[in-house]
Design a protein around this motif. Sequence first.
Motif, PDB file in Angstrom:
ATOM      1  N   ARG A  14      -3.107  -3.779  10.583  1.00  0.00           N
ATOM      2  CA  ARG A  14      -2.087  -4.121  11.797  1.00  0.00           C
ATOM      3  C   ARG A  14      -2.339  -2.634  12.652  1.00  0.00           C
ATOM      4  O   ARG A  14      -2.242  -1.554  12.223  1.00  0.00           O
ATOM      5  N   CYS A  15      -2.882  -3.004  13.824  1.00  0.00           N
ATOM      6  CA  CYS A  15      -3.166  -1.662  14.858  1.00  0.00           C
ATOM      7  C   CYS A  15      -2.117  -1.270  15.680  1.00  0.00           C
ATOM      8  O   CYS A  15      -1.160  -2.206  15.710  1.00  0.00           O
ATOM      9  N   VAL A  29     -13.564   3.888  11.346  1.00  0.00           N
ATOM     10  CA  VAL A  29     -13.429   5.244  10.535  1.00  0.00           C
ATOM     11  C   VAL A  29     -12.269   5.302   9.793  1.00  0.00           C
ATOM     12  O   VAL A  29     -10.967   5.036   9.801  1.00  0.00           O
ATOM     13  N   GLY A  30     -12.736   5.417   8.211  1.00  0.00           N
ATOM     14  CA  GLY A  30     -11.832   5.607   7.069  1.00  0.00           C
ATOM     15  C   GLY A  30     -12.485   4.978   6.029  1.00  0.00           C
ATOM     16  O   GLY A  30     -13.641   4.420   5.973  1.00  0.00           O
ATOM     17  N   ALA A  31     -12.129   5.533   4.848  1.00  0.00           N
ATOM     18  CA  ALA A  31     -12.443   5.466   3.341  1.00  0.00           C
ATOM     19  C   ALA A  31     -12.026   4.011   3.017  1.00  0.00           C
ATOM     20  O   ALA A  31     -10.775   3.428   3.311  1.00  0.00           O
ATOM     21  N   SER A  32     -12.657   3.651   1.780  1.00  0.00           N
ATOM     22  CA  SER A  32     -12.185   2.063   1.344  1.00  0.00           C
ATOM     23  C   SER A  32     -10.767   2.224   0.861  1.00  0.00           C
ATOM     24  O   SER A  32     -10.355   1.183   0.483  1.00  0.00           O
ATOM     25  N   ASP A  33     -10.418   3.243   0.015  1.00  0.00           N
ATOM     26  CA  ASP A  33      -9.289   3.404  -0.379  1.00  0.00           C
ATOM     27  C   ASP A  33      -7.998   4.073   0.364  1.00  0.00           C
ATOM     28  O   ASP A  33      -6.955   4.037  -0.317  1.00  0.00           O
ATOM     29  N   PRO A  81      -5.065   4.188   3.183  1.00  0.00           N
ATOM     30  CA  PRO A  81      -3.995   3.184   3.473  1.00  0.00           C
ATOM     31  C   PRO A  81      -4.050   2.749   5.039  1.00  0.00           C
ATOM     32  O   PRO A  81      -3.531   1.898   5.454  1.00  0.00           O
ATOM     33  N   SER A  82      -4.584   3.518   5.855  1.00  0.00           N
ATOM     34  CA  SER A  82      -5.028   3.179   7.117  1.00  0.00           C
ATOM     35  C   SER A  82      -6.225   3.721   7.589  1.00  0.00           C
ATOM     36  O   SER A  82      -7.159   4.407   6.989  1.00  0.00           O
ATOM     37  N   ILE A  83      -6.745   3.152   8.868  1.00  0.00           N
ATOM     38  CA  ILE A  83      -8.426   3.593   9.257  1.00  0.00           C
ATOM     39  C   ILE A  83      -8.068   3.659  10.969  1.00  0.00           C
ATOM     40  O   ILE A  83      -7.028   3.470  11.430  1.00  0.00           O
ATOM     41  N   GLN A  84      -9.057   4.057  11.370  1.00  0.00           N
ATOM     42  CA  GLN A  84      -9.016   4.110  12.864  1.00  0.00           C
ATOM     43  C   GLN A  84     -10.087   3.088  13.248  1.00  0.00           C
ATOM     44  O   GLN A  84     -11.068   2.721  12.644  1.00  0.00           O
ATOM     45  N   CYS A 108      -4.881   2.323  12.490  1.00  0.00           N
ATOM     46  CA  CYS A 108      -4.595   0.665  11.953  1.00  0.00           C
ATOM     47  C   CYS A 108      -3.807   0.995  10.547  1.00  0.00           C
ATOM     48  O   CYS A 108      -4.583   1.598   9.642  1.00  0.00           O
ATOM     49  N   ASN A 109      -2.598   0.400  10.316  1.00  0.00           N
ATOM     50  CA  ASN A 109      -2.241   0.619   8.765  1.00  0.00           C
ATOM     51  C   ASN A 109      -2.456  -0.949   7.947  1.00  0.00           C
ATOM     52  O   ASN A 109      -2.285  -1.897   8.648  1.00  0.00           O
TER      53      ASN A 109
END
Length: 143
Positions: free
Chosen positions: A61-62, A121-125, A127-130, A141-142
């Motif tokens: 959810r962004c 932008v973010g790793a597979s593990d 809890p949030s990304i951009q 985004c969480n």
Amino acid sequence: MHISKTPLAAASLAALLTLAACGESQEPEVVGGMADPNADEIAALDPAELPPMRVRETSFRCADNSLVHVSFYTNDTQVGVRLDETGPETLLPNEATAEDGEEAAEAPAVPSYAGEGYRVVGASDAPSIQFARPGGSLQRCNA
């Protein structure tokens, strides 16, 4: 009354000989076979590399209250992005490996993926990304 034991003894002896013959089985000898005409070419080929497999599929959810569905693949090679849960997936290559096809000497601490106007932008593990969609800017985004 006299009962003859000879037929009974002969039958048990025949069964014993039959079982003894089964114990002496040998492997069949292979005397040739079909030679592979392409054996030299196959031996000279590089080993095949399997396609990457999904290691995590998550919905995020962004900040603008939209949903993005992201599939992370093995070795951080690529991610798949879908804006609709059942929509088509857009594959985004890892920016560190996309240019030359090989991993860079110093990969960034947080992987970055981009393509077709999308950016993750973010790793597979994590809890949030951009995430940025075409024409938009990065937003948090969480999961």
